[in-house]
Scaffold this motif. Structure first.
Motif, PDB file in Angstrom:
ATOM      1  N   GLY A 140       0.226  12.518   7.902  1.00 47.49           N
ATOM      2  CA  GLY A 140       0.929  13.219   6.828  1.00 47.49           C
ATOM      3  C   GLY A 140       1.335  14.639   7.198  1.00 47.49           C
ATOM      4  O   GLY A 140       2.010  15.321   6.421  1.00 47.49           O
ATOM      5  N   GLU A 141       0.960  15.076   8.406  1.00 48.20           N
ATOM      6  CA  GLU A 141       1.205  16.465   8.810  1.00 48.20           C
ATOM      7  C   GLU A 141       2.693  16.804   8.875  1.00 48.20           C
ATOM      8  O   GLU A 141       3.116  17.873   8.418  1.00 48.20           O
ATOM      9  CB  GLU A 141       0.556  16.741  10.171  1.00 48.20           C
ATOM     10  N   SER A 142       3.492  15.922   9.455  1.00 47.67           N
ATOM     11  CA  SER A 142       4.924  16.209   9.630  1.00 47.67           C
ATOM     12  C   SER A 142       5.606  16.401   8.277  1.00 47.67           C
ATOM     13  O   SER A 142       6.415  17.321   8.102  1.00 47.67           O
ATOM     14  CB  SER A 142       5.613  15.074  10.400  1.00 47.67           C
ATOM     15  N   PHE A 143       5.291  15.545   7.318  1.00 48.34           N
ATOM     16  CA  PHE A 143       5.895  15.652   5.992  1.00 48.34           C
ATOM     17  C   PHE A 143       5.457  16.932   5.298  1.00 48.34           C
ATOM     18  O   PHE A 143       6.279  17.646   4.710  1.00 48.34           O
ATOM     19  CB  PHE A 143       5.516  14.438   5.144  1.00 48.34           C
ATOM     20  N   ILE A 162      10.201  15.366  -6.124  1.00 45.92           N
ATOM     21  CA  ILE A 162      10.266  15.058  -4.699  1.00 45.92           C
ATOM     22  C   ILE A 162       9.622  13.694  -4.461  1.00 45.92           C
ATOM     23  O   ILE A 162       8.465  13.467  -4.815  1.00 45.92           O
ATOM     24  CB  ILE A 162       9.554  16.129  -3.852  1.00 45.92           C
ATOM     25  N   TYR A 163      10.399  12.787  -3.864  1.00 45.60           N
ATOM     26  CA  TYR A 163       9.902  11.453  -3.547  1.00 45.60           C
ATOM     27  C   TYR A 163       9.800  11.312  -2.027  1.00 45.60           C
ATOM     28  O   TYR A 163      10.724  11.672  -1.304  1.00 45.60           O
ATOM     29  CB  TYR A 163      10.837  10.372  -4.091  1.00 45.60           C
ATOM     30  N   PHE A 164       8.684  10.815  -1.569  1.00 50.07           N
ATOM     31  CA  PHE A 164       8.521  10.515  -0.153  1.00 50.07           C
ATOM     32  C   PHE A 164       8.404   9.004  -0.042  1.00 50.07           C
ATOM     33  O   PHE A 164       7.417   8.401  -0.473  1.00 50.07           O
ATOM     34  CB  PHE A 164       7.271  11.188   0.402  1.00 50.07           C
ATOM     35  N   ILE A 165       9.450   8.370   0.507  1.00 54.16           N
ATOM     36  CA  ILE A 165       9.444   6.916   0.599  1.00 54.16           C
ATOM     37  C   ILE A 165       9.435   6.496   2.068  1.00 54.16           C
ATOM     38  O   ILE A 165      10.197   6.999   2.885  1.00 54.16           O
ATOM     39  CB  ILE A 165      10.623   6.279  -0.170  1.00 54.16           C
ATOM     40  N   ALA A 166       8.526   5.592   2.396  1.00 55.18           N
ATOM     41  CA  ALA A 166       8.363   5.129   3.778  1.00 55.18           C
ATOM     42  C   ALA A 166       7.998   3.652   3.759  1.00 55.18           C
ATOM     43  O   ALA A 166       7.407   3.163   2.795  1.00 55.18           O
ATOM     44  CB  ALA A 166       7.269   5.923   4.488  1.00 55.18           C
ATOM     45  N   HIS A 167       8.358   2.961   4.831  1.00 55.88           N
ATOM     46  CA  HIS A 167       8.007   1.544   4.875  1.00 55.88           C
ATOM     47  C   HIS A 167       6.496   1.364   4.900  1.00 55.88           C
ATOM     48  O   HIS A 167       5.945   0.566   4.145  1.00 55.88           O
ATOM     49  CB  HIS A 167       8.627   0.855   6.080  1.00 55.88           C
ATOM     50  N   GLN A 168       5.839   2.120   5.772  1.00 59.36           N
ATOM     51  CA  GLN A 168       4.386   1.967   5.894  1.00 59.36           C
ATOM     52  C   GLN A 168       3.740   3.332   6.031  1.00 59.36           C
ATOM     53  O   GLN A 168       4.301   4.257   6.614  1.00 59.36           O
ATOM     54  CB  GLN A 168       4.040   1.090   7.106  1.00 59.36           C
ATOM     55  N   GLY A 169       2.546   3.457   5.480  1.00 67.68           N
ATOM     56  CA  GLY A 169       1.815   4.715   5.575  1.00 67.68           C
ATOM     57  C   GLY A 169       0.326   4.458   5.613  1.00 67.68           C
ATOM     58  O   GLY A 169      -0.155   3.396   5.197  1.00 67.68           O
ATOM     59  N   SER A 170      -0.421   5.430   6.126  1.00 62.57           N
ATOM     60  CA  SER A 170      -1.874   5.301   6.183  1.00 62.57           C
ATOM     61  C   SER A 170      -2.494   5.926   4.937  1.00 62.57           C
ATOM     62  O   SER A 170      -1.933   6.855   4.336  1.00 62.57           O
ATOM     63  CB  SER A 170      -2.427   5.988   7.434  1.00 62.57           C
ATOM     64  N   TYR A 171      -3.650   5.431   4.569  1.00 63.42           N
ATOM     65  CA  TYR A 171      -4.368   6.021   3.430  1.00 63.42           C
ATOM     66  C   TYR A 171      -4.796   7.452   3.754  1.00 63.42           C
ATOM     67  O   TYR A 171      -4.928   8.285   2.858  1.00 63.42           O
ATOM     68  CB  TYR A 171      -5.580   5.167   3.074  1.00 63.42           C
ATOM     69  N   GLY A 173      -2.992   9.668   5.480  1.00 69.95           N
ATOM     70  CA  GLY A 173      -1.828  10.494   5.196  1.00 69.95           C
ATOM     71  C   GLY A 173      -1.573  10.638   3.705  1.00 69.95           C
ATOM     72  O   GLY A 173      -1.201  11.711   3.227  1.00 69.95           O
ATOM     73  N   LYS A 174      -1.771   9.566   2.949  1.00 75.13           N
ATOM     74  CA  LYS A 174      -1.574   9.619   1.498  1.00 75.13           C
ATOM     75  C   LYS A 174      -2.508  10.646   0.868  1.00 75.13           C
ATOM     76  O   LYS A 174      -2.089  11.457   0.033  1.00 75.13           O
ATOM     77  CB  LYS A 174      -1.822   8.247   0.880  1.00 75.13           C
ATOM     78  N   LYS A 175      -3.765  10.618   1.267  1.00 75.00           N
ATOM     79  CA  LYS A 175      -4.720  11.581   0.712  1.00 75.00           C
ATOM     80  C   LYS A 175      -4.339  13.012   1.062  1.00 75.00           C
ATOM     81  O   LYS A 175      -4.406  13.922   0.215  1.00 75.00           O
ATOM     82  CB  LYS A 175      -6.132  11.283   1.221  1.00 75.00           C
ATOM     83  N   ALA A 176      -3.921  13.225   2.321  1.00 80.50           N
ATOM     84  CA  ALA A 176      -3.542  14.575   2.752  1.00 80.50           C
ATOM     85  C   ALA A 176      -2.349  15.095   1.944  1.00 80.50           C
ATOM     86  O   ALA A 176      -2.329  16.261   1.523  1.00 80.50           O
ATOM     87  CB  ALA A 176      -3.211  14.567   4.240  1.00 80.50           C
ATOM     88  N   ILE A 177      -1.349  14.234   1.705  1.00 80.95           N
ATOM     89  CA  ILE A 177      -0.155  14.640   0.957  1.00 80.95           C
ATOM     90  C   ILE A 177      -0.490  14.867  -0.515  1.00 80.95           C
ATOM     91  O   ILE A 177      -0.038  15.845  -1.129  1.00 80.95           O
ATOM     92  CB  ILE A 177       0.958  13.585   1.106  1.00 80.95           C
ATOM     93  N   ASP A 178      -1.296  13.982  -1.093  1.00 83.28           N
ATOM     94  CA  ASP A 178      -1.707  14.146  -2.495  1.00 83.28           C
ATOM     95  C   ASP A 178      -2.496  15.438  -2.690  1.00 83.28           C
ATOM     96  O   ASP A 178      -2.299  16.156  -3.684  1.00 83.28           O
ATOM     97  CB  ASP A 178      -2.553  12.949  -2.952  1.00 83.28           C
ATOM     98  N   ASP A 179      -3.395  15.733  -1.751  1.00 82.62           N
ATOM     99  CA  ASP A 179      -4.190  16.978  -1.833  1.00 82.62           C
ATOM    100  C   ASP A 179      -3.287  18.202  -1.729  1.00 82.62           C
ATOM    101  O   ASP A 179      -3.463  19.186  -2.454  1.00 82.62           O
ATOM    102  CB  ASP A 179      -5.244  17.009  -0.720  1.00 82.62           C
ATOM    103  N   VAL A 186       3.181  21.022  -6.262  1.00 88.13           N
ATOM    104  CA  VAL A 186       4.472  20.450  -5.912  1.00 88.13           C
ATOM    105  C   VAL A 186       4.490  19.013  -6.431  1.00 88.13           C
ATOM    106  O   VAL A 186       3.530  18.261  -6.233  1.00 88.13           O
ATOM    107  CB  VAL A 186       4.707  20.449  -4.383  1.00 88.13           C
ATOM    108  N   ASN A 187       5.563  18.631  -7.094  1.00 88.04           N
ATOM    109  CA  ASN A 187       5.651  17.312  -7.699  1.00 88.04           C
ATOM    110  C   ASN A 187       6.116  16.282  -6.652  1.00 88.04           C
ATOM    111  O   ASN A 187       7.309  16.120  -6.418  1.00 88.04           O
ATOM    112  CB  ASN A 187       6.612  17.338  -8.889  1.00 88.04           C
ATOM    113  N   ILE A 188       5.158  15.608  -6.023  1.00 84.71           N
ATOM    114  CA  ILE A 188       5.473  14.650  -4.960  1.00 84.71           C
ATOM    115  C   ILE A 188       4.998  13.254  -5.364  1.00 84.71           C
ATOM    116  O   ILE A 188       3.841  13.065  -5.741  1.00 84.71           O
ATOM    117  CB  ILE A 188       4.806  15.045  -3.625  1.00 84.71           C
ATOM    118  N   THR A 189       5.901  12.280  -5.255  1.00 85.16           N
ATOM    119  CA  THR A 189       5.569  10.876  -5.496  1.00 85.16           C
ATOM    120  C   THR A 189       5.770  10.097  -4.206  1.00 85.16           C
ATOM    121  O   THR A 189       6.841  10.185  -3.590  1.00 85.16           O
ATOM    122  CB  THR A 189       6.465  10.270  -6.595  1.00 85.16           C
TER     123      THR A 189
END
Length: 407
Positions: A140-143, A162-171, A173-179, A186-189
């Motif tokens: 999730g670092e690059s995003f 702000i929507y971040f849409i990807a075919h596949q992601g790791s849990y 990275g999801k936690k890092a972005i949500d945190d 920042v409103n990120i989905t």
């Protein structure tokens, strides 16, 4: 959690059938077998078990993937006040550009895309919905770095969706972005087709009692071939099992994508130089033959654009962004600029993921030459064969020089 009890042939047969379409399976099967043959018998069992859970996305899978991803996004956001973009790289272009181009190409979103979101981020009439498209995210670092850059340029984007849409992601990275989103307000989905766990996470491939043992076994197999542990478990130790036909994320377990001394990886990473000397000669000869012909389009101003337009029209359903970059020696950004120019000029149109000539282009296009063009450009280079000669002698100094193979 699945316990693999299939034979090697059964696993290879299953994965090849899952990953690749008919007509393209033999090459992939041979690649897998060559890769596996580099391991010892017990090592091979470990790598087969991981292979069984691996996700590989070949070129024919991408159109289906990007369409599915777009529909998932539209289930959450149906607004027309939207712009689609990709994560910008500080230098050069990224392989995720291929996925982004496929995304807008297959979903007919040309009028809603922006190559570099930073170019418009400070505009007063910036859209309410900003959609960042990627093929895969690991740590999730690059995003997060990219969003930080955009917020620095315009703090008001925190008020946007702000929507971040990807075919596949790791849990992970999801936690890092949500945190990050919660901490910085920042409103990120996040929207994905699939989430993946770490390969050796308890209860994923292996039970809690066996996961650590198999992680250690994999580690020992890797250490025999590479003493640098940085990518052993993938960048950030994400332990991913994923690859796309054009590139492999560095979060993937290293033994699947790292070429090491005496070891050839199964999947490539940043391997754009696929052209052999022989195939370069073939392409050069093809171009000379094409240049000897009259232009395919009457009154064309630019011969390269002439060829590229004919290429797009003749390929139609077979048009592949990565292949086009290779055939014309273009970066993903250069290809995007060329397509943008031709679409703006209304020479080409994109419908249902297929390029075709507009009525404006048809007035000037010699359609009778399309078939011959396609045949010429799709000639496969002949592979150089190494002639085998049986040798019946051993050099006199052989025993002095050779003391056994090293692992």
């Amino acid at each position: 959690m699945n316990q693999v009890k299939l034979t090697a042939d059964e696993i290879i047969y299953k994965k090849v059938g899952e990953w690749e379409q008919k007509g393209s399976r033999l090459q992939l099967k041979n690649r897998i077998e060559l890769w596996l043959n580099q391991f010892e018998k017990e090592e091979r069992k470990e790598m087969l078990r991981l292979l069984y859970h691996f996700d590989y996305y070949s070129s024919h899978k991408i159109p289906q993937i990007v369409k599915s991803l777009y529909l998932k996004f539209r289930e959450i956001c149906d607004s027309e006040d939207v712009v689609f973009a990709k994560v910008e790289k500080q230098f050069g272009t990224s392989f995720s550009s291929i996925f982004f181009m496929s995304f807008w190409f297959q979903n007919n979103l040309y009028d809603y895309t922006e190559e570099n979101l930073s170019n418009i981020i400070c505009e007063e009439d910036l859209t309410e919905n900003l959609v960042i498209v990627d093929d895969y995210f690991g740590s999730g670092e690059s995003f997060i770095k990219y969003i930080n850059k955009l917020v620095t340029l315009n703090p008001n984007i925190k008020l946007k969706n702000i929507y971040f849409i990807a075919h596949q992601g790791s849990y992970i990275g999801k936690k890092a972005i949500d945190d990050y989103a919660a901490k910085n307000k920042v409103n990120i989905t996040i929207i994905v087709n699939k989430y993946s766990k770490k390969a050796f996470e308890y209860g994923n491939i292996y039970s809690e009692s066996l996961a650590d043992k198999h992680r250690q076994l994999y580690s020992e197999i890797y250490d025999k071939r590479n003493q640098n542990p940085f990518f052993k478990f993938g960048y950030g130790e994400v332990e991913a099992l994923v690859s796309f036909y054009y590139n492999t994320p560095n979060n993937t377990l290293g033994l699947f994508w790292q070429n090491m001394c005496g070891f050839k990886a199964l999947f490539s990473r940043h391997d754009k130089k696929r052209t052999t000397l022989n195939s370069m000669k073939i392409k050069s000869r093809q171009n000379k033959e094409l240049q000897a012909e009259k232009p395919f389009i009457r009154d064309v101003e630019n011969y390269k654009l002439d060829l590229f337009m004919v290429y797009c029209v003749s390929k139609q359903n077979d048009f592949d962004i990565y292949e086009a970059c290779t055939d014309f020696g273009l970066t993903e950004q250069q290809l995007n600029e060329m397509l943008t120019y031709l679409l703006n000029k209304q020479y080409l149109k994109n419908e249902n993921g297929k390029y075709s000539a507009t009525d404006q282009l048809k007035k000037y296009l010699y359609t009778s030459r399309l078939k011959s063009f396609k045949h010429l450009y799709e000639k496969e280079p002949e592979k150089n064969k190494i002639v085998y000669h049986d040798v019946s002698y051993i050099p006199k100094t052989f025993k002095d020089k050779f003391s056994g193979y090293k692992n």
